[in-house]
Design an enzyme around this catalytic site. Structure first.
Site, PDB file in Angstrom:
ATOM      1  N   HIS A  68      -9.043   2.363  -4.539  1.00  0.00           N
ATOM      2  CA  HIS A  68      -9.996   2.988  -5.436  1.00  0.00           C
ATOM      3  C   HIS A  68      -9.699   4.853  -6.309  1.00  0.00           C
ATOM      4  O   HIS A  68      -8.925   5.301  -6.802  1.00  0.00           O
ATOM      5  CB  HIS A  68     -11.277   2.601  -5.635  1.00  0.00           C
ATOM      6  N   GLU A  69     -10.459   5.355  -4.728  1.00  0.00           N
ATOM      7  CA  GLU A  69      -9.701   6.547  -4.814  1.00  0.00           C
ATOM      8  C   GLU A  69      -8.463   7.407  -4.703  1.00  0.00           C
ATOM      9  O   GLU A  69      -7.851   8.084  -5.766  1.00  0.00           O
ATOM     10  CB  GLU A  69     -10.513   6.991  -3.363  1.00  0.00           C
TER      11      GLU A  69
ATOM     12  N   HIS B 249      -8.264   7.409  -8.722  1.00  0.00           N
ATOM     13  CA  HIS B 249      -8.233   8.826  -8.799  1.00  0.00           C
ATOM     14  C   HIS B 249      -7.169   9.901  -9.135  1.00  0.00           C
ATOM     15  O   HIS B 249      -6.993  10.315  -9.830  1.00  0.00           O
ATOM     16  CB  HIS B 249      -9.290   9.002  -8.909  1.00  0.00           C
TER      17      HIS B 249
ATOM     18  N   HIS C  70      -4.071   9.798 -10.809  1.00  0.00           N
ATOM     19  CA  HIS C  70      -4.148   9.998 -12.337  1.00  0.00           C
ATOM     20  C   HIS C  70      -4.206  11.251 -12.210  1.00  0.00           C
ATOM     21  O   HIS C  70      -3.470  11.944 -12.934  1.00  0.00           O
ATOM     22  CB  HIS C  70      -5.402   9.122 -12.735  1.00  0.00           C
TER      23      HIS C  70
END
Length: 596
Positions: free
Chosen positions: A387-388, A391, A394
């Site tokens: 998940h991190e 981020h 991105h």
């Protein structure tokens, strides 16, 4: 429990490298002094923002100051997060915070001054090639102009700002400081303390009596405060109505969506499409009832474990490799960037004494992103890493493709990349799993994410919409009215196999998100967009990957809805939510087959 290591005792290879931001403390101090000087020059532009060149120079200064303030702040704050007891970095964080406030104050004249220009001059600026880097900013300013008031009125509204925080502050005090729950008996008949933190653990307890006791105790406690909390929530709604009226918006909902330029249809579409998909949630409730082997499924059974805890020991090294395998569909370029993150000091892996809890991805434009973890060797931590890093990558792609101003993506987009990584990883784990117990554990883990992130958040979003509509019509939000609306929504969402306990009617009183109005829908849209992306990537391959990487490189260079649409996810249509729902349907089918 193992004794936590001090920061200095941890292995350097599992710690992030903040020297990539500033090589030393003296470099930080020097940069701080330089930014202070730059801030003092901002006033020179005041009263002169009426030519193309002065606007360009002022925006360039604004970007320069913002970028450096951000970098100073991130460095101080991340050092503080490594060890929150360290007084040096507590002081440094305060210093950086003050600089940020000073910068905002020094530049606060820019927007009002540009907005005071006649429309034809603003239009000329927007189409002037000299200002092409700032075209989107200027268009945004012009769009906001309709809702900006006179200088005197704006000054008055700024003074009301403190008052407008009151409902949220009062709720926080009632909820966190004054609310005391009774002690309850655990599965061994021992009296234990019930707190906000332990409540969810009680709801996850395999013992049904314990779940029921915790549930009743929590809502009976809230019911004792129902008049005060209803008055607080009602005050928050009235505050929103005040602002939307003064700023000339048709409704509070439209005011809340205006900042990100999200059409109202996105909100109503989400609710309508989830309504048409409620039979899926009802099917999942029926399956939950069967798996728990109960005659009646109650609201306090929603978090109860459906399968025995399946022990998945996954070391950090294994987690990194597994994620890399799971993200293979995103192609070599993405995997190379992921590997760079693994290898070059982006990630702070393990807990240490004084380290901040939780996980996040952060950083400053001009250097690589950073990720803070508190890694444990389990499934949850592996998903947190995926998940991190979603981020982080991105930000990595946006920062490399765009100038500072355009690289910052909105909250509406923020959860998409992180959740796409999770969806791809989950697909990979499910496909390679051969153990029915492991598979069932993974399926329930994923299905519950759909239930909590899409259905539950949409129900919250619908509740917010309904209570604002009631108040906008002049109807009062009594405790009874709020509880009735909330109870009816629970009936509708959970379906015929759920015995909806009367107590759940009080749940509105404990949701802090309702004081940050019309925000929670972004969880549901973000999760749906991510599920839609992962489905397209897995089914179409390269064309979908190219569109997705284009999304990652778009930062905040256009309106969020346009960025997603160009990448093949049109959130103004029901399509992405329907695609997400088809994935949820497949999960339930697989679970039903495994339980036959």
């Amino acid at each position: 429990m193992d004794q936590l290591l001090k920061r200095s005792e941890g292995s350097k290879e599992n710690q992030w490298n903040l020297q990539d931001l500033y090589a030393s403390q003296s470099d930080w101090d020097q940069a701080y002094a330089e930014v202070q000087k730059k801030i003092s020059t901002a006033a020179g532009f005041q009263g002169k923002l009426n030519t193309v060149q002065s606007v360009k120079d002022c925006f360039a200064l604004e970007d320069d100051i913002s970028n450096h303030v951000e970098r100073l702040y991130v460095y101080a704050h991340m050092h503080h997060d490594e060890d929150t007891t360290n007084p040096t970095y507590q002081a440094l964080t305060q210093k950086a915070k003050k600089l940020s406030v000073d910068a905002n104050e020094a530049l606060s004249f820019v927007t009002p001054e540009i907005l005071s220009l006649p429309d034809d001059q603003l239009d000329a600026f927007i189409s002037d090639p000299v200002l092409s880097d700032y075209k989107f900013t200027l268009q945004e300013m012009k769009r906001e102009k309709a809702h900006v008031l006179t200088k005197t009125e704006e000054a008055l509204l700024a003074q009301v700002g403190n008052l407008s925080q009151a409902p949220q502050t009062i709720f926080g005090m009632i909820n966190n400081a004054d609310m005391k729950f009774p002690r309850i008996k655990d599965e061994n008949g021992k009296e234990v303390e019930l707190t906000h933190g332990s409540y969810i653990q009680f709801l996850e307890n395999p013992n049904r009596e314990v779940r029921s006791r915790a549930f009743k105790a929590v809502y009976e406690t809230y019911a004792k405060q129902k008049n005060t909390i209803a008055a607080t929530l009602s005050a928050n709604v009235n505050k929103n109505i005040f602002y939307s009226t003064v700023r000339k918006y048709p409704s509070v909902l439209e005011m809340s969506l205006y900042g990100d330029n999200i059409p109202k249809e996105v909100y109503s579409n989400l609710i309508d499409t989830i309504h048409e998909s409620l039979p899926l949630l009802h099917r999942y409730m029926k399956l939950r009832k069967n798996l728990l082997g109960v005659d009646e499924l109650h609201m306090y059974d929603l978090f109860a474990p459906l399968v025995d805890e399946y022990k998945m020991d996954i070391t950090y090294k294994e987690a990194k490799e597994t994620i890399k395998e799971g993200l293979k569909p995103l192609g070599d370029d993405y995997l190379a960037a992921l590997q760079e993150g693994y290898d070059t000091g982006w990630i702070d892996v393990y807990e240490n004494e004084g380290k901040r809890t939780g996980a996040y991805s952060w950083g400053a434009y001009g250097t690589h992103p950073y990720v803070l973890l508190n890694h444990k060797d389990n499934l949850n931590s592996m998903f947190t890493l995926a998940h991190e890093m979603g981020h982080a990558l991105h930000s990595y792609y946006s920062d490399n493709a765009l100038k500072y101003r355009d690289a910052q993506y909105t909250i509406f987009l923020a959860e998409v990349a992180s959740t796409t990584n999770e969806a791809l990883l989950m697909d990979y784990l499910l496909k390679k799993s051969t153990d029915p117990k492991e598979k069932m554990y993974l399926l329930t883990y994923y299905a519950d994410q759909f239930r909590t992130t899409v259905f539950r958040q949409t129900m919250f979003a619908e509740f917010e919409k309904l209570i604002h509509e009631h108040a906008e019509k002049g109807e009062s939000l009594t405790p009874q009215a709020l509880s009735d609306i909330y109870y009816d929504l629970n009936l509708k969402y959970h379906g015929p196999d759920m015995a909806v306990d009367k107590d759940i009617g009080m749940e509105w009183a404990r949701i802090p998100h309702f004081y940050n109005s019309f925000y929670v829908y972004k969880y549901a849209t973000g999760f749906s967009a991510a599920t839609s992306f992962s489905k397209q990537i897995l089914e179409e391959g390269q064309p979908a990957v190219d569109r997705y990487l284009g999304f990652l490189k778009s930062g905040g260079s256009d309106y969020s809805i346009n960025i997603l649409s160009k990448a093949g996810v049109d959130m103004s249509s029901p399509q992405p939510i329907r695609e997400a729902m088809s994935v949820f349907g497949e999960l339930i089918t697989q679970m039903e087959q495994l339980t036959k």
